[in-house]
Design an enzyme around this catalytic site. Structure first.
Site, PDB file in Angstrom:
ATOM      1  N   LYS A 183       1.013  -1.505   0.309  1.00  0.00           N
ATOM      2  CA  LYS A 183      -0.248   0.376   0.178  1.00  0.00           C
ATOM      3  C   LYS A 183       0.999   0.747  -0.060  1.00  0.00           C
ATOM      4  O   LYS A 183       0.380   2.697  -0.979  1.00  0.00           O
ATOM      5  CB  LYS A 183      -0.622   0.097   0.966  1.00  0.00           C
ATOM      6  CG  LYS A 183      -1.732  -1.261   0.411  1.00  0.00           C
ATOM      7  CD  LYS A 183      -3.541  -1.189   2.739  1.00  0.00           C
ATOM      8  CE  LYS A 183      -4.107  -2.207   2.297  1.00  0.00           C
ATOM      9  NZ  LYS A 183      -4.764  -1.769   3.506  1.00  0.00           N
ATOM     10  N   ASP A 212     -10.296   2.369   2.661  1.00  0.00           N
ATOM     11  CA  ASP A 212     -10.452   1.828   3.363  1.00  0.00           C
ATOM     12  C   ASP A 212     -10.995   2.680   4.687  1.00  0.00           C
ATOM     13  O   ASP A 212     -12.311   1.574   5.785  1.00  0.00           O
ATOM     14  CB  ASP A 212      -9.164   0.871   4.421  1.00  0.00           C
ATOM     15  CG  ASP A 212      -8.457   0.208   3.456  1.00  0.00           C
ATOM     16  OD1 ASP A 212      -8.633  -1.210   2.858  1.00  0.00           O
ATOM     17  OD2 ASP A 212      -7.114  -0.032   3.713  1.00  0.00           O
TER      18      ASP A 212
END
Ligand code: NDP
Length: 265
Positions: free
Chosen positions: A66, A102
């Site tokens: 990420k 997220d």
């Protein structure tokens, strides 16, 4: 022509994202394919470039890429910028756009699926890693009364709290010892079957204890339940962050409830 999407990670065989996106595509009539790609630990950029060259339209990114995706993206959404990590990439003529879904996924799960309104609430966030950082801004957007970040390494919690300001404070695990409305476990302790050294006093009669981990009961959820809290795992967050990515790519919002129910069954 079928549009190609994929999730990149290492490991990746366990990923539920291909199942989730296949369900979204069936439900919304979108003509897409979605595969899981195991990128070498030192070869994420090359894997991604090969996928784009082969016509890939977008990708999800999971552990441990990420932060690399954040660096590779030519443009970043404001929420990805604040999160310091990218879990969703879109490829178009202007290059690679990095986003982070997220936090939106967590907030959607809490507010829509679990009916836990966050405005005016006292929130304790356990952990100061990538997952914690990604959800702070979206949680603050819900205007809680208090957001305390507790972490094993206090300095990391202090650093994060300093980054966000606005009513965010840092604490050691043991020092948080008054009841919170919501306690979110964003540590990796559950992955190792461990429980952070928490005071039972953080749980009251109306506390929701939420573990971002999913797929098995965790020591954190057991401890919270044992002290009277309601509990939830991170499966809903997983499906909701995927729905947000699907919306970014396809402009269509899937219905997440049957997909969450299907995965639980
Ligand atoms: P990171 O490795 O970036 O962060 C790990 C964090 O956990 C750090 O704060 C670290 O503390 C803490 N930690 C690690 N081990 C322990 C332990 N034994 N006791 C107490 N604290 C510990 O991981 P991520 O932030 O990426 O992921 C965290 C969790 O969130 C994982 O379980 C992951 O699966 C889950 N997740 C779930 C998602 C979903 O959609 N449901 C999405 C993203 C993540 P320190 O700073 O002291 O090292």
């Amino acid at each position: 022509m079928t549009d190609r999407y994929a999730v990149f990670g290492h490991p990746i065989a366990h990923s539920k994202s291909p199942l989730i996106h296949a369900a979204f595509a069936r439900q919304t009539g979108q003509d897409i394919s979605y595969e899981a790609i195991l990128a070498p630990l030192d070869g994420f950029a090359d894997s991604l470039a090969a996928f784009i060259a082969a016509g890939g339209r977008g990708a999800n990114v999971t552990v441990p890429f990420k932060e690399t995706a954040f660096k590779l993206a030519l443009r970043l959404s404001p929420r990805a910028e604040r999160a310091g990590a990218v879990n969703t990439l879109s490829f178009d003529r202007d290059g690679m756009l990095g986003d982070n879904t997220d936090g939106a996924g967590l907030v959607a799960d809490l507010t829509h699926n679990l009916h836990c309104a966050l405005g005016g609430k006292r929130i304790l966030l356990l952990g100061a890693g990538g997952a914690a950082r990604g959800v702070i801004e979206p949680l603050l957007d819900q205007q809680p009364a208090v957001l305390v970040i507790a972490n094993r390494t206090l300095g990391r919690a202090q650093e994060l709290a300093g980054l966000f300001g606005r009513g965010v404070s840092a604490s050691a695990f043991e020092a948080a010892d008054t009841p919170f409305d919501l306690v979110i476990n964003a540590t990796a302790a559950s992955l190792a079957g461990e429980l952070p050294p928490l005071s039972p006093r953080i749980f009251g009669a109306n506390t929701l204890a939420y573990d971002m981990m999913y797929g098995r009961d965790t020591p954190f959820l057991g401890f919270a339940r044992g002290h009277g809290a309601a509990t939830a795992d991170g499966l809903g967050m997983l499906v909701e962050q995927a729905a947000e990515a699907f919306y970014l790519w396809r402009g269509v919002r899937p219905d997440t409830a049957p997909v969450i129910a299907g995965l639980r069954a």
